[in-house]
Design a protein around this motif. Structure first.
Motif: not given
Length: 522
Positions: A119-125, A159-167, A176-179, A182-185
């Motif tokens: 759970e922490g990894l999903v957030v920290s990625i 892409l990250g939002a769509i990948v996360s939504g259909q995960a 999805g969260r990594f993408l 990347l964009g937010i950074g």
């Protein structure tokens, strides 16, 4: 701007930085150009002349000034362009808040429920992607300019939002969260640069706070949309799909915004830069602005040829040190920890809904951002950030007093709520928005992108460290001791701002850059 992202569990955290060369005797106006009562007195040659002046005949010079006073809307031409850019921060806020509640439903549906590490990894990625995005933004801006970088950056966000939504698996949600990270950074670096280079000098601070306001609104919207997630275990997919919509809006909106005139000058497009300056700042600013920008370029060269090692040279090393230190102090002043414990504090007074508690926090942060919008160009950056950190310190020590003093339990809980809201409000006034704004103002044209990339990379590293260590410190030493440490860091931050920050209010970026250059010995 202004940045913070919790790790255990995810909660909305928020952003998330002289003397004037000339003095213009100009009637005082409010932020939007409405006249304020003038305190300046006109002195005539004799008292007799004052008495003989007819009130029904107005001095032509005064009449001209009054006309300028009533039509002072210098912020308006730049406002639509800054508003579109701030859509990036709206996305940032939305992606912070979108994980606040649904993480439990995501873990249950994707098969890692009850595993705190995953759970922490999903957030920290998200933070890992943001770190890489921050480091890559500077070189991208140097090569492509702000507009194209904004548009390219929407690709991983959408892409990250769509990948996360259909995960349908852990790996897909991680991708999805990594993408998205990347964009937010990239955006967290890019937005302050763009606003600082496009906004008129006298409104740069106020327009710069729109980025934090965008972050607040994004968080509030995601919290409101997350309410159905408490009853619908699949609602989190809809929330991720919705997150792709602002990305498309940003891509389209950037097609109609202007490029930074300073970047246009650096790549040799002087005519286009003149057009942008004329449209945004007025005809009277064109010659002066172009002359100042070209003078800086002539002395330093274009930032396309800059190197990372130049950050070790003066005056770039000093600004890079200030930028990195500001974000270290901002994060270790405890914004992540306070927001993590805010939900528990609200539970003590009977507010059991995490979404409702987060909404209180979000509205408080939004109110602080609105105050920062008004005061940024009237009180100045330095005064705001010093006052902000002192207010945060007082708030922390108030909570420590409430925890450790033998007073009525209900009164203690209410005092803790007051201290928490005070802390968030004062953070939003100065420590949040000023930190992201003042770094590009202090940076030279040649190295602005790279200094911002370095500073925000430090931010993400510290963000991760605080999230990693916070709970362990609380278990070892208790909440009171940790909060006392946050208060002490806040006091140290105020002293740092007093001794190291230079006031940038009312000064052009070129004027600031020239003042920071080391004086050459004759």
């Amino acid at each position: 701007m202004w940045l913070a992202t919790a790790l255990h569990p995810p909660v909305p955290l928020f952003l998330t930085s002289h003397p004037c060369a000339k003095v213009f005797h100009k009637p005082q106006t409010s932020r939007f150009g409405f006249p304020l009562p003038s305190l300046k007195l006109r002195v005539s040659a004799t008292k007799k002349q004052l008495q003989s002046r007819r009130p029904d005949k107005e001095d032509p010079l005064n009449q001209e000034k009054d006309d300028d006073q009533s039509s002072d809307v210098g912020w308006l031409p730049s406002f639509p362009h800054v508003l579109v850019a701030s859509m990036s921060n709206f996305l940032f806020g939305y992606h912070i808040g979108v994980m606040n509640g649904p993480i439990v439903s995501i873990a249950r549906e994707l098969g890692f429920e009850g595993d705190p590490i995953l759970e922490g990894l999903v957030v920290s990625i998200f933070i890992a992607g943001a770190f890489i995005g921050s480091m890559s933004c500077g070189p991208l801006v140097d090569k492509l300019g702000c507009r194209r970088t904004f548009q390219v950056d929407t690709i991983p966000l959408i892409l990250g939002a769509i990948v996360s939504g259909q995960a349908n698996s852990l790996n897909e949600i991680l991708l999805g969260r990594f993408l998205v990270g990347l964009g937010i950074g990239v955006n967290t670096v890019l937005v302050p640069i763009y606003i600082s280079e496009v906004a008129p000098t006298n409104y740069r601070g106020s327009l710069g706070t729109l980025s934090q306001i965008g972050t607040c609104l994004g968080i509030i919207l995601s919290l409101c949309l997350g309410i159905p997630a408490e009853h619908d275990p699949h609602w989190w997919r809809t929330m991720f799909y919705i997150a792709s919509v602002p990305g498309f809006i940003l891509t389209l909106g950037m097609q109609f915004t202007v490029e930074s005139p300073r970047w246009l000058c650096r790549v040799g497009n002087i005519k286009d830069a003149e057009t942008v300056i004329r449209n945004l700042w007025g005809d009277s600013e064109v010659d002066k602005a172009i002359e100042e920008i070209q003078s800086i370029i002539k002395n330093d060269g274009t930032d396309v040829n800059s190197r990372w090692l130049e950050l070790l040279e003066e005056p770039h090393s000093r600004v890079a040190f200030i930028g990195g230190a500001l974000f270290v102090l901002q994060q270790f002043a405890g914004i992540n920890g306070v927001l993590y414990f805010s939900s528990l504090t609200f539970q003590d007074v009977g507010i059991s809904s995490g979404a409702l508690a987060s909404l209180f926090v979000g509205l408080t942060n939004f109110a602080g951002a609105l105050c920062a919008y008004y005061f940024m160009d009237t009180q100045g950056r330095k005064r705001l950030v010093i006052g902000s950190y002192l207010g945060m310190a007082i708030s922390m020590f108030l909570i420590v007093f409430a925890i450790n003093s033998p007073i009525d339990e209900d009164f203690s809980h209410n005092l803790s709520i007051l201290g928490t809201l005070m802390y968030i409000f004062t953070f939003a006034i100065g420590a949040g928005p000023v930190t992201g704004l003042i770094i590009p103002e202090l940076s030279s044209s040649r190295t602005r992108g790279k200094i911002m990339s370095f500073s925000f990379s430090v931010h993400w590293v510290c963000n991760f460290m605080v999230g990693l260590l916070f709970l362990d410190l609380v278990e070892r030493f208790g909440v009171g001791a940790v909060y006392a440490g946050f208060g002490s860091v806040s006091v140290a931050s105020a002293f740092f701002a007093y001794y190291f920050l230079v006031e940038t209010k009312g000064r052009s970026l070129e004027e600031i850059e020239m003042s920071l250059k080391p004086k050459r010995e004759s």
